[in-house]
Design an enzyme around this catalytic site. Structure first.
Site, PDB file in Angstrom:
ATOM      1  CB  ALA A   1      23.609 -18.634   1.175  1.00  6.26           C
TER       2      ALA A   1
ATOM      3  CD  GLU B   1      12.524 -14.844  10.930  1.00 10.45           C
ATOM      4  OE1 GLU B   1      11.328 -14.638  11.197  1.00 10.45           O
ATOM      5  OE2 GLU B   1      12.890 -15.399   9.876  1.00 10.45           O
TER       6      GLU B   1
ATOM      7  CG  ASN C   1      25.429 -12.381   9.557  1.00 13.07           C
ATOM      8  OD1 ASN C   1      26.285 -11.636   9.110  1.00 13.07           O
ATOM      9  ND2 ASN C   1      24.864 -13.344   8.846  1.00 13.07           N
TER      10      ASN C   1
ATOM     11  CE1 TYR D   1      19.486  -9.423   4.228  1.00 12.13           C
ATOM     12  CE2 TYR D   1      20.024  -9.879   6.503  1.00 12.13           C
ATOM     13  CZ  TYR D   1      19.867 -10.303   5.211  1.00 12.13           C
ATOM     14  OH  TYR D   1      20.075 -11.615   4.890  1.00 12.13           O
TER      15      TYR D   1
END
Length: 151
Positions: free
Chosen positions: A72, A105, A110, A117
């Site tokens: 986050a 996950e 998103n 990633y």
């Protein structure tokens, strides 16, 4: 911006709980975060800008695998390299712990997180239908195999 990545401590929990509220539809509570601090499997790091939490991330170390629980970054710090710093540090810690793989996950919607990633070598290995309880959205399952020669 002067970001420092450190291990999360109990002193960080209240601020991270507030960050969770700004980042997620179903934020983790302060109690949940505090409980994670006593979880021997959990590894959490914090990105701090002048002592204030800009983001955090963590994983569980289970049987040679790292299951990423959260990544986050406060909205005002996004697209400024903080997420990259957190992912790079988690990979380094995972390598130091001699883990074989990192798994996570991510919401199919998103795309910003998915791009991050991909940058760090996470590959889609599957999906979880209706994974997110707030809206029933599907998630991609992504993994990164770790090798001894990575930094």
């Amino acid at each position: 911006m002067n970001i420092e990545i450190t291990r999360m401590t109990l002193d960080d929990v209240a601020e991270i709980a507030e960050l969770e509220k700004k980042c997620f539809a179903l934020p983790w509570s302060e109690k949940s975060l505090r409980d994670e601090m006593s979880n021997k499997l959990a590894v959490y790091i914090v990105a701090k800008d002048s002592g204030h939490c800009a983001g955090y991330a963590g994983f569980w170390n289970v049987s040679g695998e790292g299951g990423i629980t959260n990544v986050a970054v406060l909205p005002e710090y996004r697209r400024r390299g903080v997420g990259s710093m957190l992912i790079a540090k988690m990979i380094k810690i995972a390598l130091d712990l001699k883990l074989e793989i990192l798994t996570l996950e991510v919401r199919k919607s998103n795309t910003a997180a998915q791009g991050l990633y991909i940058k760090y070598g996470f590959d889609i290995i599957g999906e979880r239908k209706r994974y997110y309880s707030d809206n029933g959205e599907d998630a991609w399952i992504k993994t990164k195999k770790l090798a001894d020669n990575e930094e």
